[in-house]
Each structure stands twice: as C-alpha cells, then as structure tokens.
Design a protein around this motif. Structure first.
Motif, short mmCIF file in Angstrom:
data_model
loop_
_atom_site.label_atom_id
_atom_site.label_comp_id
_atom_site.label_asym_id
_atom_site.label_seq_id
_atom_site.Cartn_x
_atom_site.Cartn_y
_atom_site.Cartn_z
N VAL A 302 9.58 0.51 1.80
CA VAL A 302 8.36 1.24 2.14
C VAL A 302 7.97 2.15 0.99
CG1 VAL A 302 8.73 1.11 4.61
CG2 VAL A 302 9.70 3.04 3.33
N PHE A 303 6.69 2.48 0.93
CA PHE A 303 6.17 3.26 -0.17
C PHE A 303 4.89 3.94 0.28
CE2 PHE A 303 4.57 -1.02 -0.26
CZ PHE A 303 3.22 -0.90 -0.58
N VAL A 304 4.52 5.01 -0.42
CA VAL A 304 3.25 5.68 -0.17
C VAL A 304 2.16 5.02 -1.01
CG1 VAL A 304 1.98 7.86 -0.38
CG2 VAL A 304 4.34 7.85 0.49
N ASP A 305 2.49 4.67 -2.25
CA ASP A 305 1.56 3.97 -3.12
C ASP A 305 2.34 3.26 -4.21
OD1 ASP A 305 2.34 6.34 -4.41
OD2 ASP A 305 0.46 6.54 -5.51
N ASN A 306 1.65 2.36 -4.92
CA ASN A 306 2.22 1.74 -6.11
C ASN A 306 1.11 1.60 -7.16
OD1 ASN A 306 0.72 -0.65 -5.59
ND2 ASN A 306 2.42 -1.62 -4.52
N HIS A 307 1.39 0.91 -8.24
CA HIS A 307 0.43 0.85 -9.34
C HIS A 307 -0.86 0.13 -8.97
CE1 HIS A 307 2.75 -2.87 -9.61
NE2 HIS A 307 1.73 -3.40 -10.26
N ASP A 308 -0.79 -0.81 -8.04
CA ASP A 308 -2.00 -1.49 -7.59
C ASP A 308 -2.77 -0.65 -6.57
OD1 ASP A 308 -1.97 -3.95 -9.03
OD2 ASP A 308 -0.35 -4.67 -7.75
N THR A 309 -2.06 -0.16 -5.56
CA THR A 309 -2.75 0.49 -4.45
C THR A 309 -3.37 1.83 -4.84
OG1 THR A 309 -0.81 1.66 -3.55
CG2 THR A 309 -1.17 -0.63 -2.83
N GLU A 310 -2.77 2.54 -5.82
CA GLU A 310 -3.39 3.79 -6.24
C GLU A 310 -4.71 3.52 -6.97
OE1 GLU A 310 -1.52 6.30 -9.10
OE2 GLU A 310 -1.15 4.69 -10.54
N ARG A 311 -4.88 2.31 -7.45
CA ARG A 311 -6.11 1.95 -8.15
C ARG A 311 -7.14 1.31 -7.23
NH1 ARG A 311 -2.17 2.30 -11.75
NH2 ARG A 311 -2.73 2.96 -13.87
N PHE A 346 -5.47 8.65 -14.43
CA PHE A 346 -6.46 7.73 -15.02
C PHE A 346 -7.82 7.98 -14.40
CE2 PHE A 346 -4.52 5.78 -11.33
CZ PHE A 346 -5.60 5.30 -10.61
N ASP A 347 -8.85 7.69 -15.18
CA ASP A 347 -10.22 7.65 -14.68
C ASP A 347 -10.72 6.21 -14.60
OD1 ASP A 347 -10.39 10.43 -14.49
OD2 ASP A 347 -11.03 10.63 -16.57
N ASP A 348 -10.25 5.38 -15.54
CA ASP A 348 -10.58 3.96 -15.59
C ASP A 348 -9.40 3.19 -14.99
OD1 ASP A 348 -11.00 1.31 -16.26
OD2 ASP A 348 -11.38 1.69 -18.38
N THR A 349 -9.65 2.39 -13.96
CA THR A 349 -8.55 1.71 -13.28
C THR A 349 -7.86 0.68 -14.16
OG1 THR A 349 -10.12 0.12 -12.32
CG2 THR A 349 -9.53 2.04 -10.99
N ASP A 350 -8.47 0.25 -15.26
CA ASP A 350 -7.83 -0.68 -16.18
C ASP A 350 -7.01 0.03 -17.26
OD1 ASP A 350 -8.76 -3.04 -15.04
OD2 ASP A 350 -10.61 -3.02 -16.22
N ALA A 351 -7.21 1.33 -17.40
CA ALA A 351 -6.63 2.05 -18.54
C ALA A 351 -5.11 1.97 -18.55
CB ALA A 351 -7.07 3.51 -18.51
N GLY A 352 -4.58 1.69 -19.72
CA GLY A 352 -3.14 1.70 -19.89
C GLY A 352 -2.63 3.09 -20.19
#
Length: 483
Positions: A302-311, A346-352
């Motif tokens: 279980v998780f609160v968020d991950n790298h995909d869902t936060e975006r 991040f402001d841009d969801t693609d930003a590394g």
C-alpha cells in the motif's frame, strides 16, 4: 488543495472500518513488549530518481536509523537519453549503467544499505523497450532501433498485435490489447517467448548477484500472469516481488490474477484514502470491507502516492494539506505492507530531476528541516521520508509490530485508535483543534509524541488519554518512548 470547512462523518467510519477489518489476532497481551520479532519492520521507501551514491548515504544516515526495512531504487538498466523522468523507463540494454550511476556504484550502494540494515529492491522494466521510432544511442553507448537491440532482441522478439491502428492499446476492457499491444508506442516484448523469458530472467539474476533483495515489476498488468511467472520462477526463494497492476473498473485484468507471483500494489487503497481525507460529499467508501475491492492484506503493498500518481492526480501528493496525515494513517494501520514515497518538486509533469551538463542526475540533497512547510522550488528534493510525521510513524510501527487494532474512536473530524498495548495514535483532519478524552490500552504514565521534536508528553491516567490536537495534525505514542 482547498479543504472544505466541514466533512461528512462517513470518512471517519471508513477509516475505522479499514483498520478493524484488516485486523485479526488474539486479545491484547497484558505483558506486551515493543515488537522485537521484526513484525513491525516492514516499511519500504521509494527514493525516486535518487542516485546510487545518494541512496547509500541515505541508508546509513537516515533509512537504517529511522527503521525503514527496504528501499526501492529507480530502474538501473541502460536507458534512452533525455531530460524527462520517463527516460529511465525506456530500456536500451540490460547493462547496469544509467544516469543514476555505474554498475560499481550500484553494487557499492547495495552493500552499504545492507550494512545499515536496509534491503534493496530495484524497479524492473520487463514489459517493453523504447518508444522511439527512429532509434538512437542509449546512455551507456548502446545503439538501437525501435525493434532491434543488437545482441539482445530482434523484431521477432516483440508483439505486433494487429488489433488496433498503430498497435497501441486503445481499450483496457480488452485483455489481449492490454497484454499484447503497445503502451504509448513502447516496443512490447513477446513475453510468452522462452527466449524473452530467459533473457529477462538473466537480467534479474544479474541484479541479484549484486545483492538486490527484491523487485518492483513495472507494468506487470501489460504481461500475462503466466508470462510474469515464467520470468520469476527461476529466481531464488525469498526474492521479494511487488507487481504494478492498476485496478480498473470492470476491467478483465485484476491484481488478484497476479498474487501467485508475489505481492501487488493495491492502487484502490491509495485512491480511496485520498477520497476519505478529502471528505467529498458524494463519496461513499467503506475502506477494507467486503464491498471494496482489495487483495488480502498479505498480498498488498500500500502507498499514499508514487511517481505516476503524484503526476496524474489520482492520489494525494506532497502538495496536499493532508498528505502527511495520509501517511500517518497508512503507517498506523494493519492492512498491507506500506511503501513511503520520496521524490522531487515539479511544475512540469515530464520534468526530470536536477542533472548536470552530461545528463547525469545530481545527488539528492534534503532541506535542513524537511516537512510540509519547507519552502521548495521545482527540482528541489521533497524528502517526504524524512518528514517528522512520516519518519516518526516508521519507528512507531516498528514498536507496535503486529499488535491488533484496539480502542477505535471517532468524533467530528478526528479518529483515534491503538495497536494492542504498544501504541496509540490520534489524527485530526479537521480545520479546528479537537479535544480528545478517550480510553486507551496503554499503561498509565507519560508518553512522548514520536511525531514531535523532543518529548512533547501526554499522560495516560486511569486508562484514558486527554489532549488537544491542532487542526490537520496527528499525535502518536508508543511504549518505547516514555516521558
């Protein structure tokens, strides 16, 4: 996020339901001691896009001392070049050389984390290769075309589903499309092929030879469960497995189909937890009950968020007012194996992440006082795993172990519950301070709030704890931290 000034009471009932529904076991033991059997040391942390050197230091300086059991790294294989974060998820080869570090640095990181008592899991991208029609050269210098990877794959090793225009997935209601067509043009490996099986297995075995303890199987939903099983079957017993299988409404592919291969990420938990804390009037959730779709607790990560869902906004993120409280509730509960997330702003969801002129990611640096109130700009590391409310609950969970949920109580926008006689937690998600006067199974005495700096003590007297909890905060006490 703008929080409503009032919330319906059902969200409190839902929290209590998920905590109690997932709990089973004997009545509280009057001689209960802090967990010493490892039952409470199960929390993982995803250090998204952290370099191998930075993870090594973090294991020694913070993860081990805080009580984290394992750390999930970003994919370690060679990938396409470019600034966005998702370049890491487009493999070019299975060489352990990436913008996060070299093979030698990866191996050294694993050894260092083990010395700190922290296991290492790697994000494994097995379903696909790149999505570049024109091909190119990878991070470590390997040349490739969209369906040709010299010395590894030829065009015959890929699915060409022929079910849709361009072979891309168009409907998640068609299992064949999901598991044989391409996900946004990513070259989809024919994971039913014995040659593909053996090559992918060899990659995982190579990582195991470097000391890796487990794997997150990226995009597992896009591979048939039997294909995933064929890749994993030769791995040693005890290899940790957590599969990414996003549950969708009325879809033919479900997480339950994959539990024979290992644990799965239960996305329903994260999505419904967001709804619970938001207090949406139209939301009628009963977390953890038979009416909700959850895999059994032992099968769930279980998780609160991950790298995909936060975006994509499907869960809470570091930007949300009650993000820390969501982590407190996750870590305090007894459903599933928790995974904390830690990334960058991040402001841009693609930003590394921040990179040097060559494209190598710069080592993560956390603010002196990480937390929800820390000032941050795009590219700054958020370091959620060090937030006092998160790190404090990791230690708290280590103390309470597998003690059952007891003394559940709710009033207004607050909820409180204990874990046997080892710990007690109060969460106030309301906009006003909440006075608490509730029964607890903690022995009488003074207890430090493990979420606060120093010892902010509260007293248990005659089996009751009395305190005032400010708006949008939590308090947690355990038998290892007495006043």
């Amino acid at each position: 996020m703008t929080m409503p000034t009032t919330r319906p009471r059902f969200w409190l009932t839902a929290i209590v339901a998920v905590l109690l529904a997932s709990c089973s076991g004997p009545a509280p033991d009057p001689d209960a001691e802090p967990a010493s059997d490892g039952s409470g040391r199960d929390v993982g942390v995803q250090l998204f896009e952290w370099t191998w050197d930075a993870i090594a230091r973090e294991c020694t300086d913070h993860l081990g001392p805080a009580g984290y059991a394992w750390v999930l790294t970003s994919p370690p294989q060679e990938h396409i070049t470019g600034e966005p974060w998702w370049t890491s998820y487009q493999p070019v080869s299975y060489r352990v050389e990436s913008r996060l570090g070299t093979r030698e640095q990866f191996a050294a990181m694993v050894r260092t984390c083990h010395d700190a008592g922290v296991d290492v899991w790697a994000d494994a991208v097995l379903n696909h290769m790149t999505g570049l029609d024109e091909g190119g050269v990878g991070w470590a210098g390997s040349s490739f075309e969209h369906y040709t990877y010299p010395g590894i794959w030829t065009p015959d090793d890929f699915h060409h589903c022929g079910l849709t225009d361009g072979d891309d997935i168009s409907s998640y209601l068609d299992a064949d499309e999901v598991q044989t067509c391409e996900l946004v043009n990513l070259a989809d490996l024919d994971t039913a092929s014995p040659h593909v099986h053996s090559t992918l297995t060899a990659y995982l075995q190579d990582l195991l030879s470097l000391g890796v303890d487990g794997f997150r199987i990226d995009a597992a939903k896009h591979m048939a469960p039997a294909d995933v099983a064929a890749v994993l079957e030769p791995l040693p017993a005890g290899t940790g497995i957590a599969q990414e299988v996003i549950r969708g409404s009325n879809e033919p592919i479900s997480p339950e189909q994959y539990t024979g291969n290992g644990q799965v990420y239960e996305f329903t938990y994260a999505k419904e937890l967001m709804g619970v804390l938001a207090g949406s009037p139209g939301l009628a959730l009963d977390l953890g009950s038979a009416s909700a779709r959850y895999v059994p607790s032992p099968d769930a990560v279980v998780f609160v968020d991950n790298h995909d869902t936060e975006r994509n906004g499907s869960t809470l993120s570091y930007r949300d007012a009650d993000y820390a409280l969501a982590n407190v509730l996750m870590l305090a509960g007894s459903y599933g194996t928790p995974q904390v997330y830690s990334g960058y702003a991040f402001d841009d969801t693609d930003a590394g992440p921040a990179q040097d002129a060559s494209g190598a990611v710069l080592d993560a640096t956390c603010p002196a006082e990480p937390g929800p109130e820390a000032q941050r700009e795009a590219g700054d590391w958020v370091c959620q795993h060090r937030w006092p409310a998160v790190a404090g609950m990791v230690g708290w969970r280590g103390v309470v172990g597998d003690a059952p949920v007891v003394d559940a109580w709710s009033e207004g926008d607050a909820v409180a519950f204990g874990r046997g006689e080892r710990g007690f937690v109060v969460v106030n998600a309301g906009d006003d301070a909440q006075a608490i006067d509730v029964a607890t199974s903690l022995a009488d005495g003074d207890y430090c709030d493990v979420l606060a700096a120093g010892c902010d003590a509260s007293t248990v007297a005659d089996g009751r704890i009395r305190l005032t909890v400010p708006a949008h905060t939590a308090r947690a006490y355990d038998v290892a931290h007495r006043g």
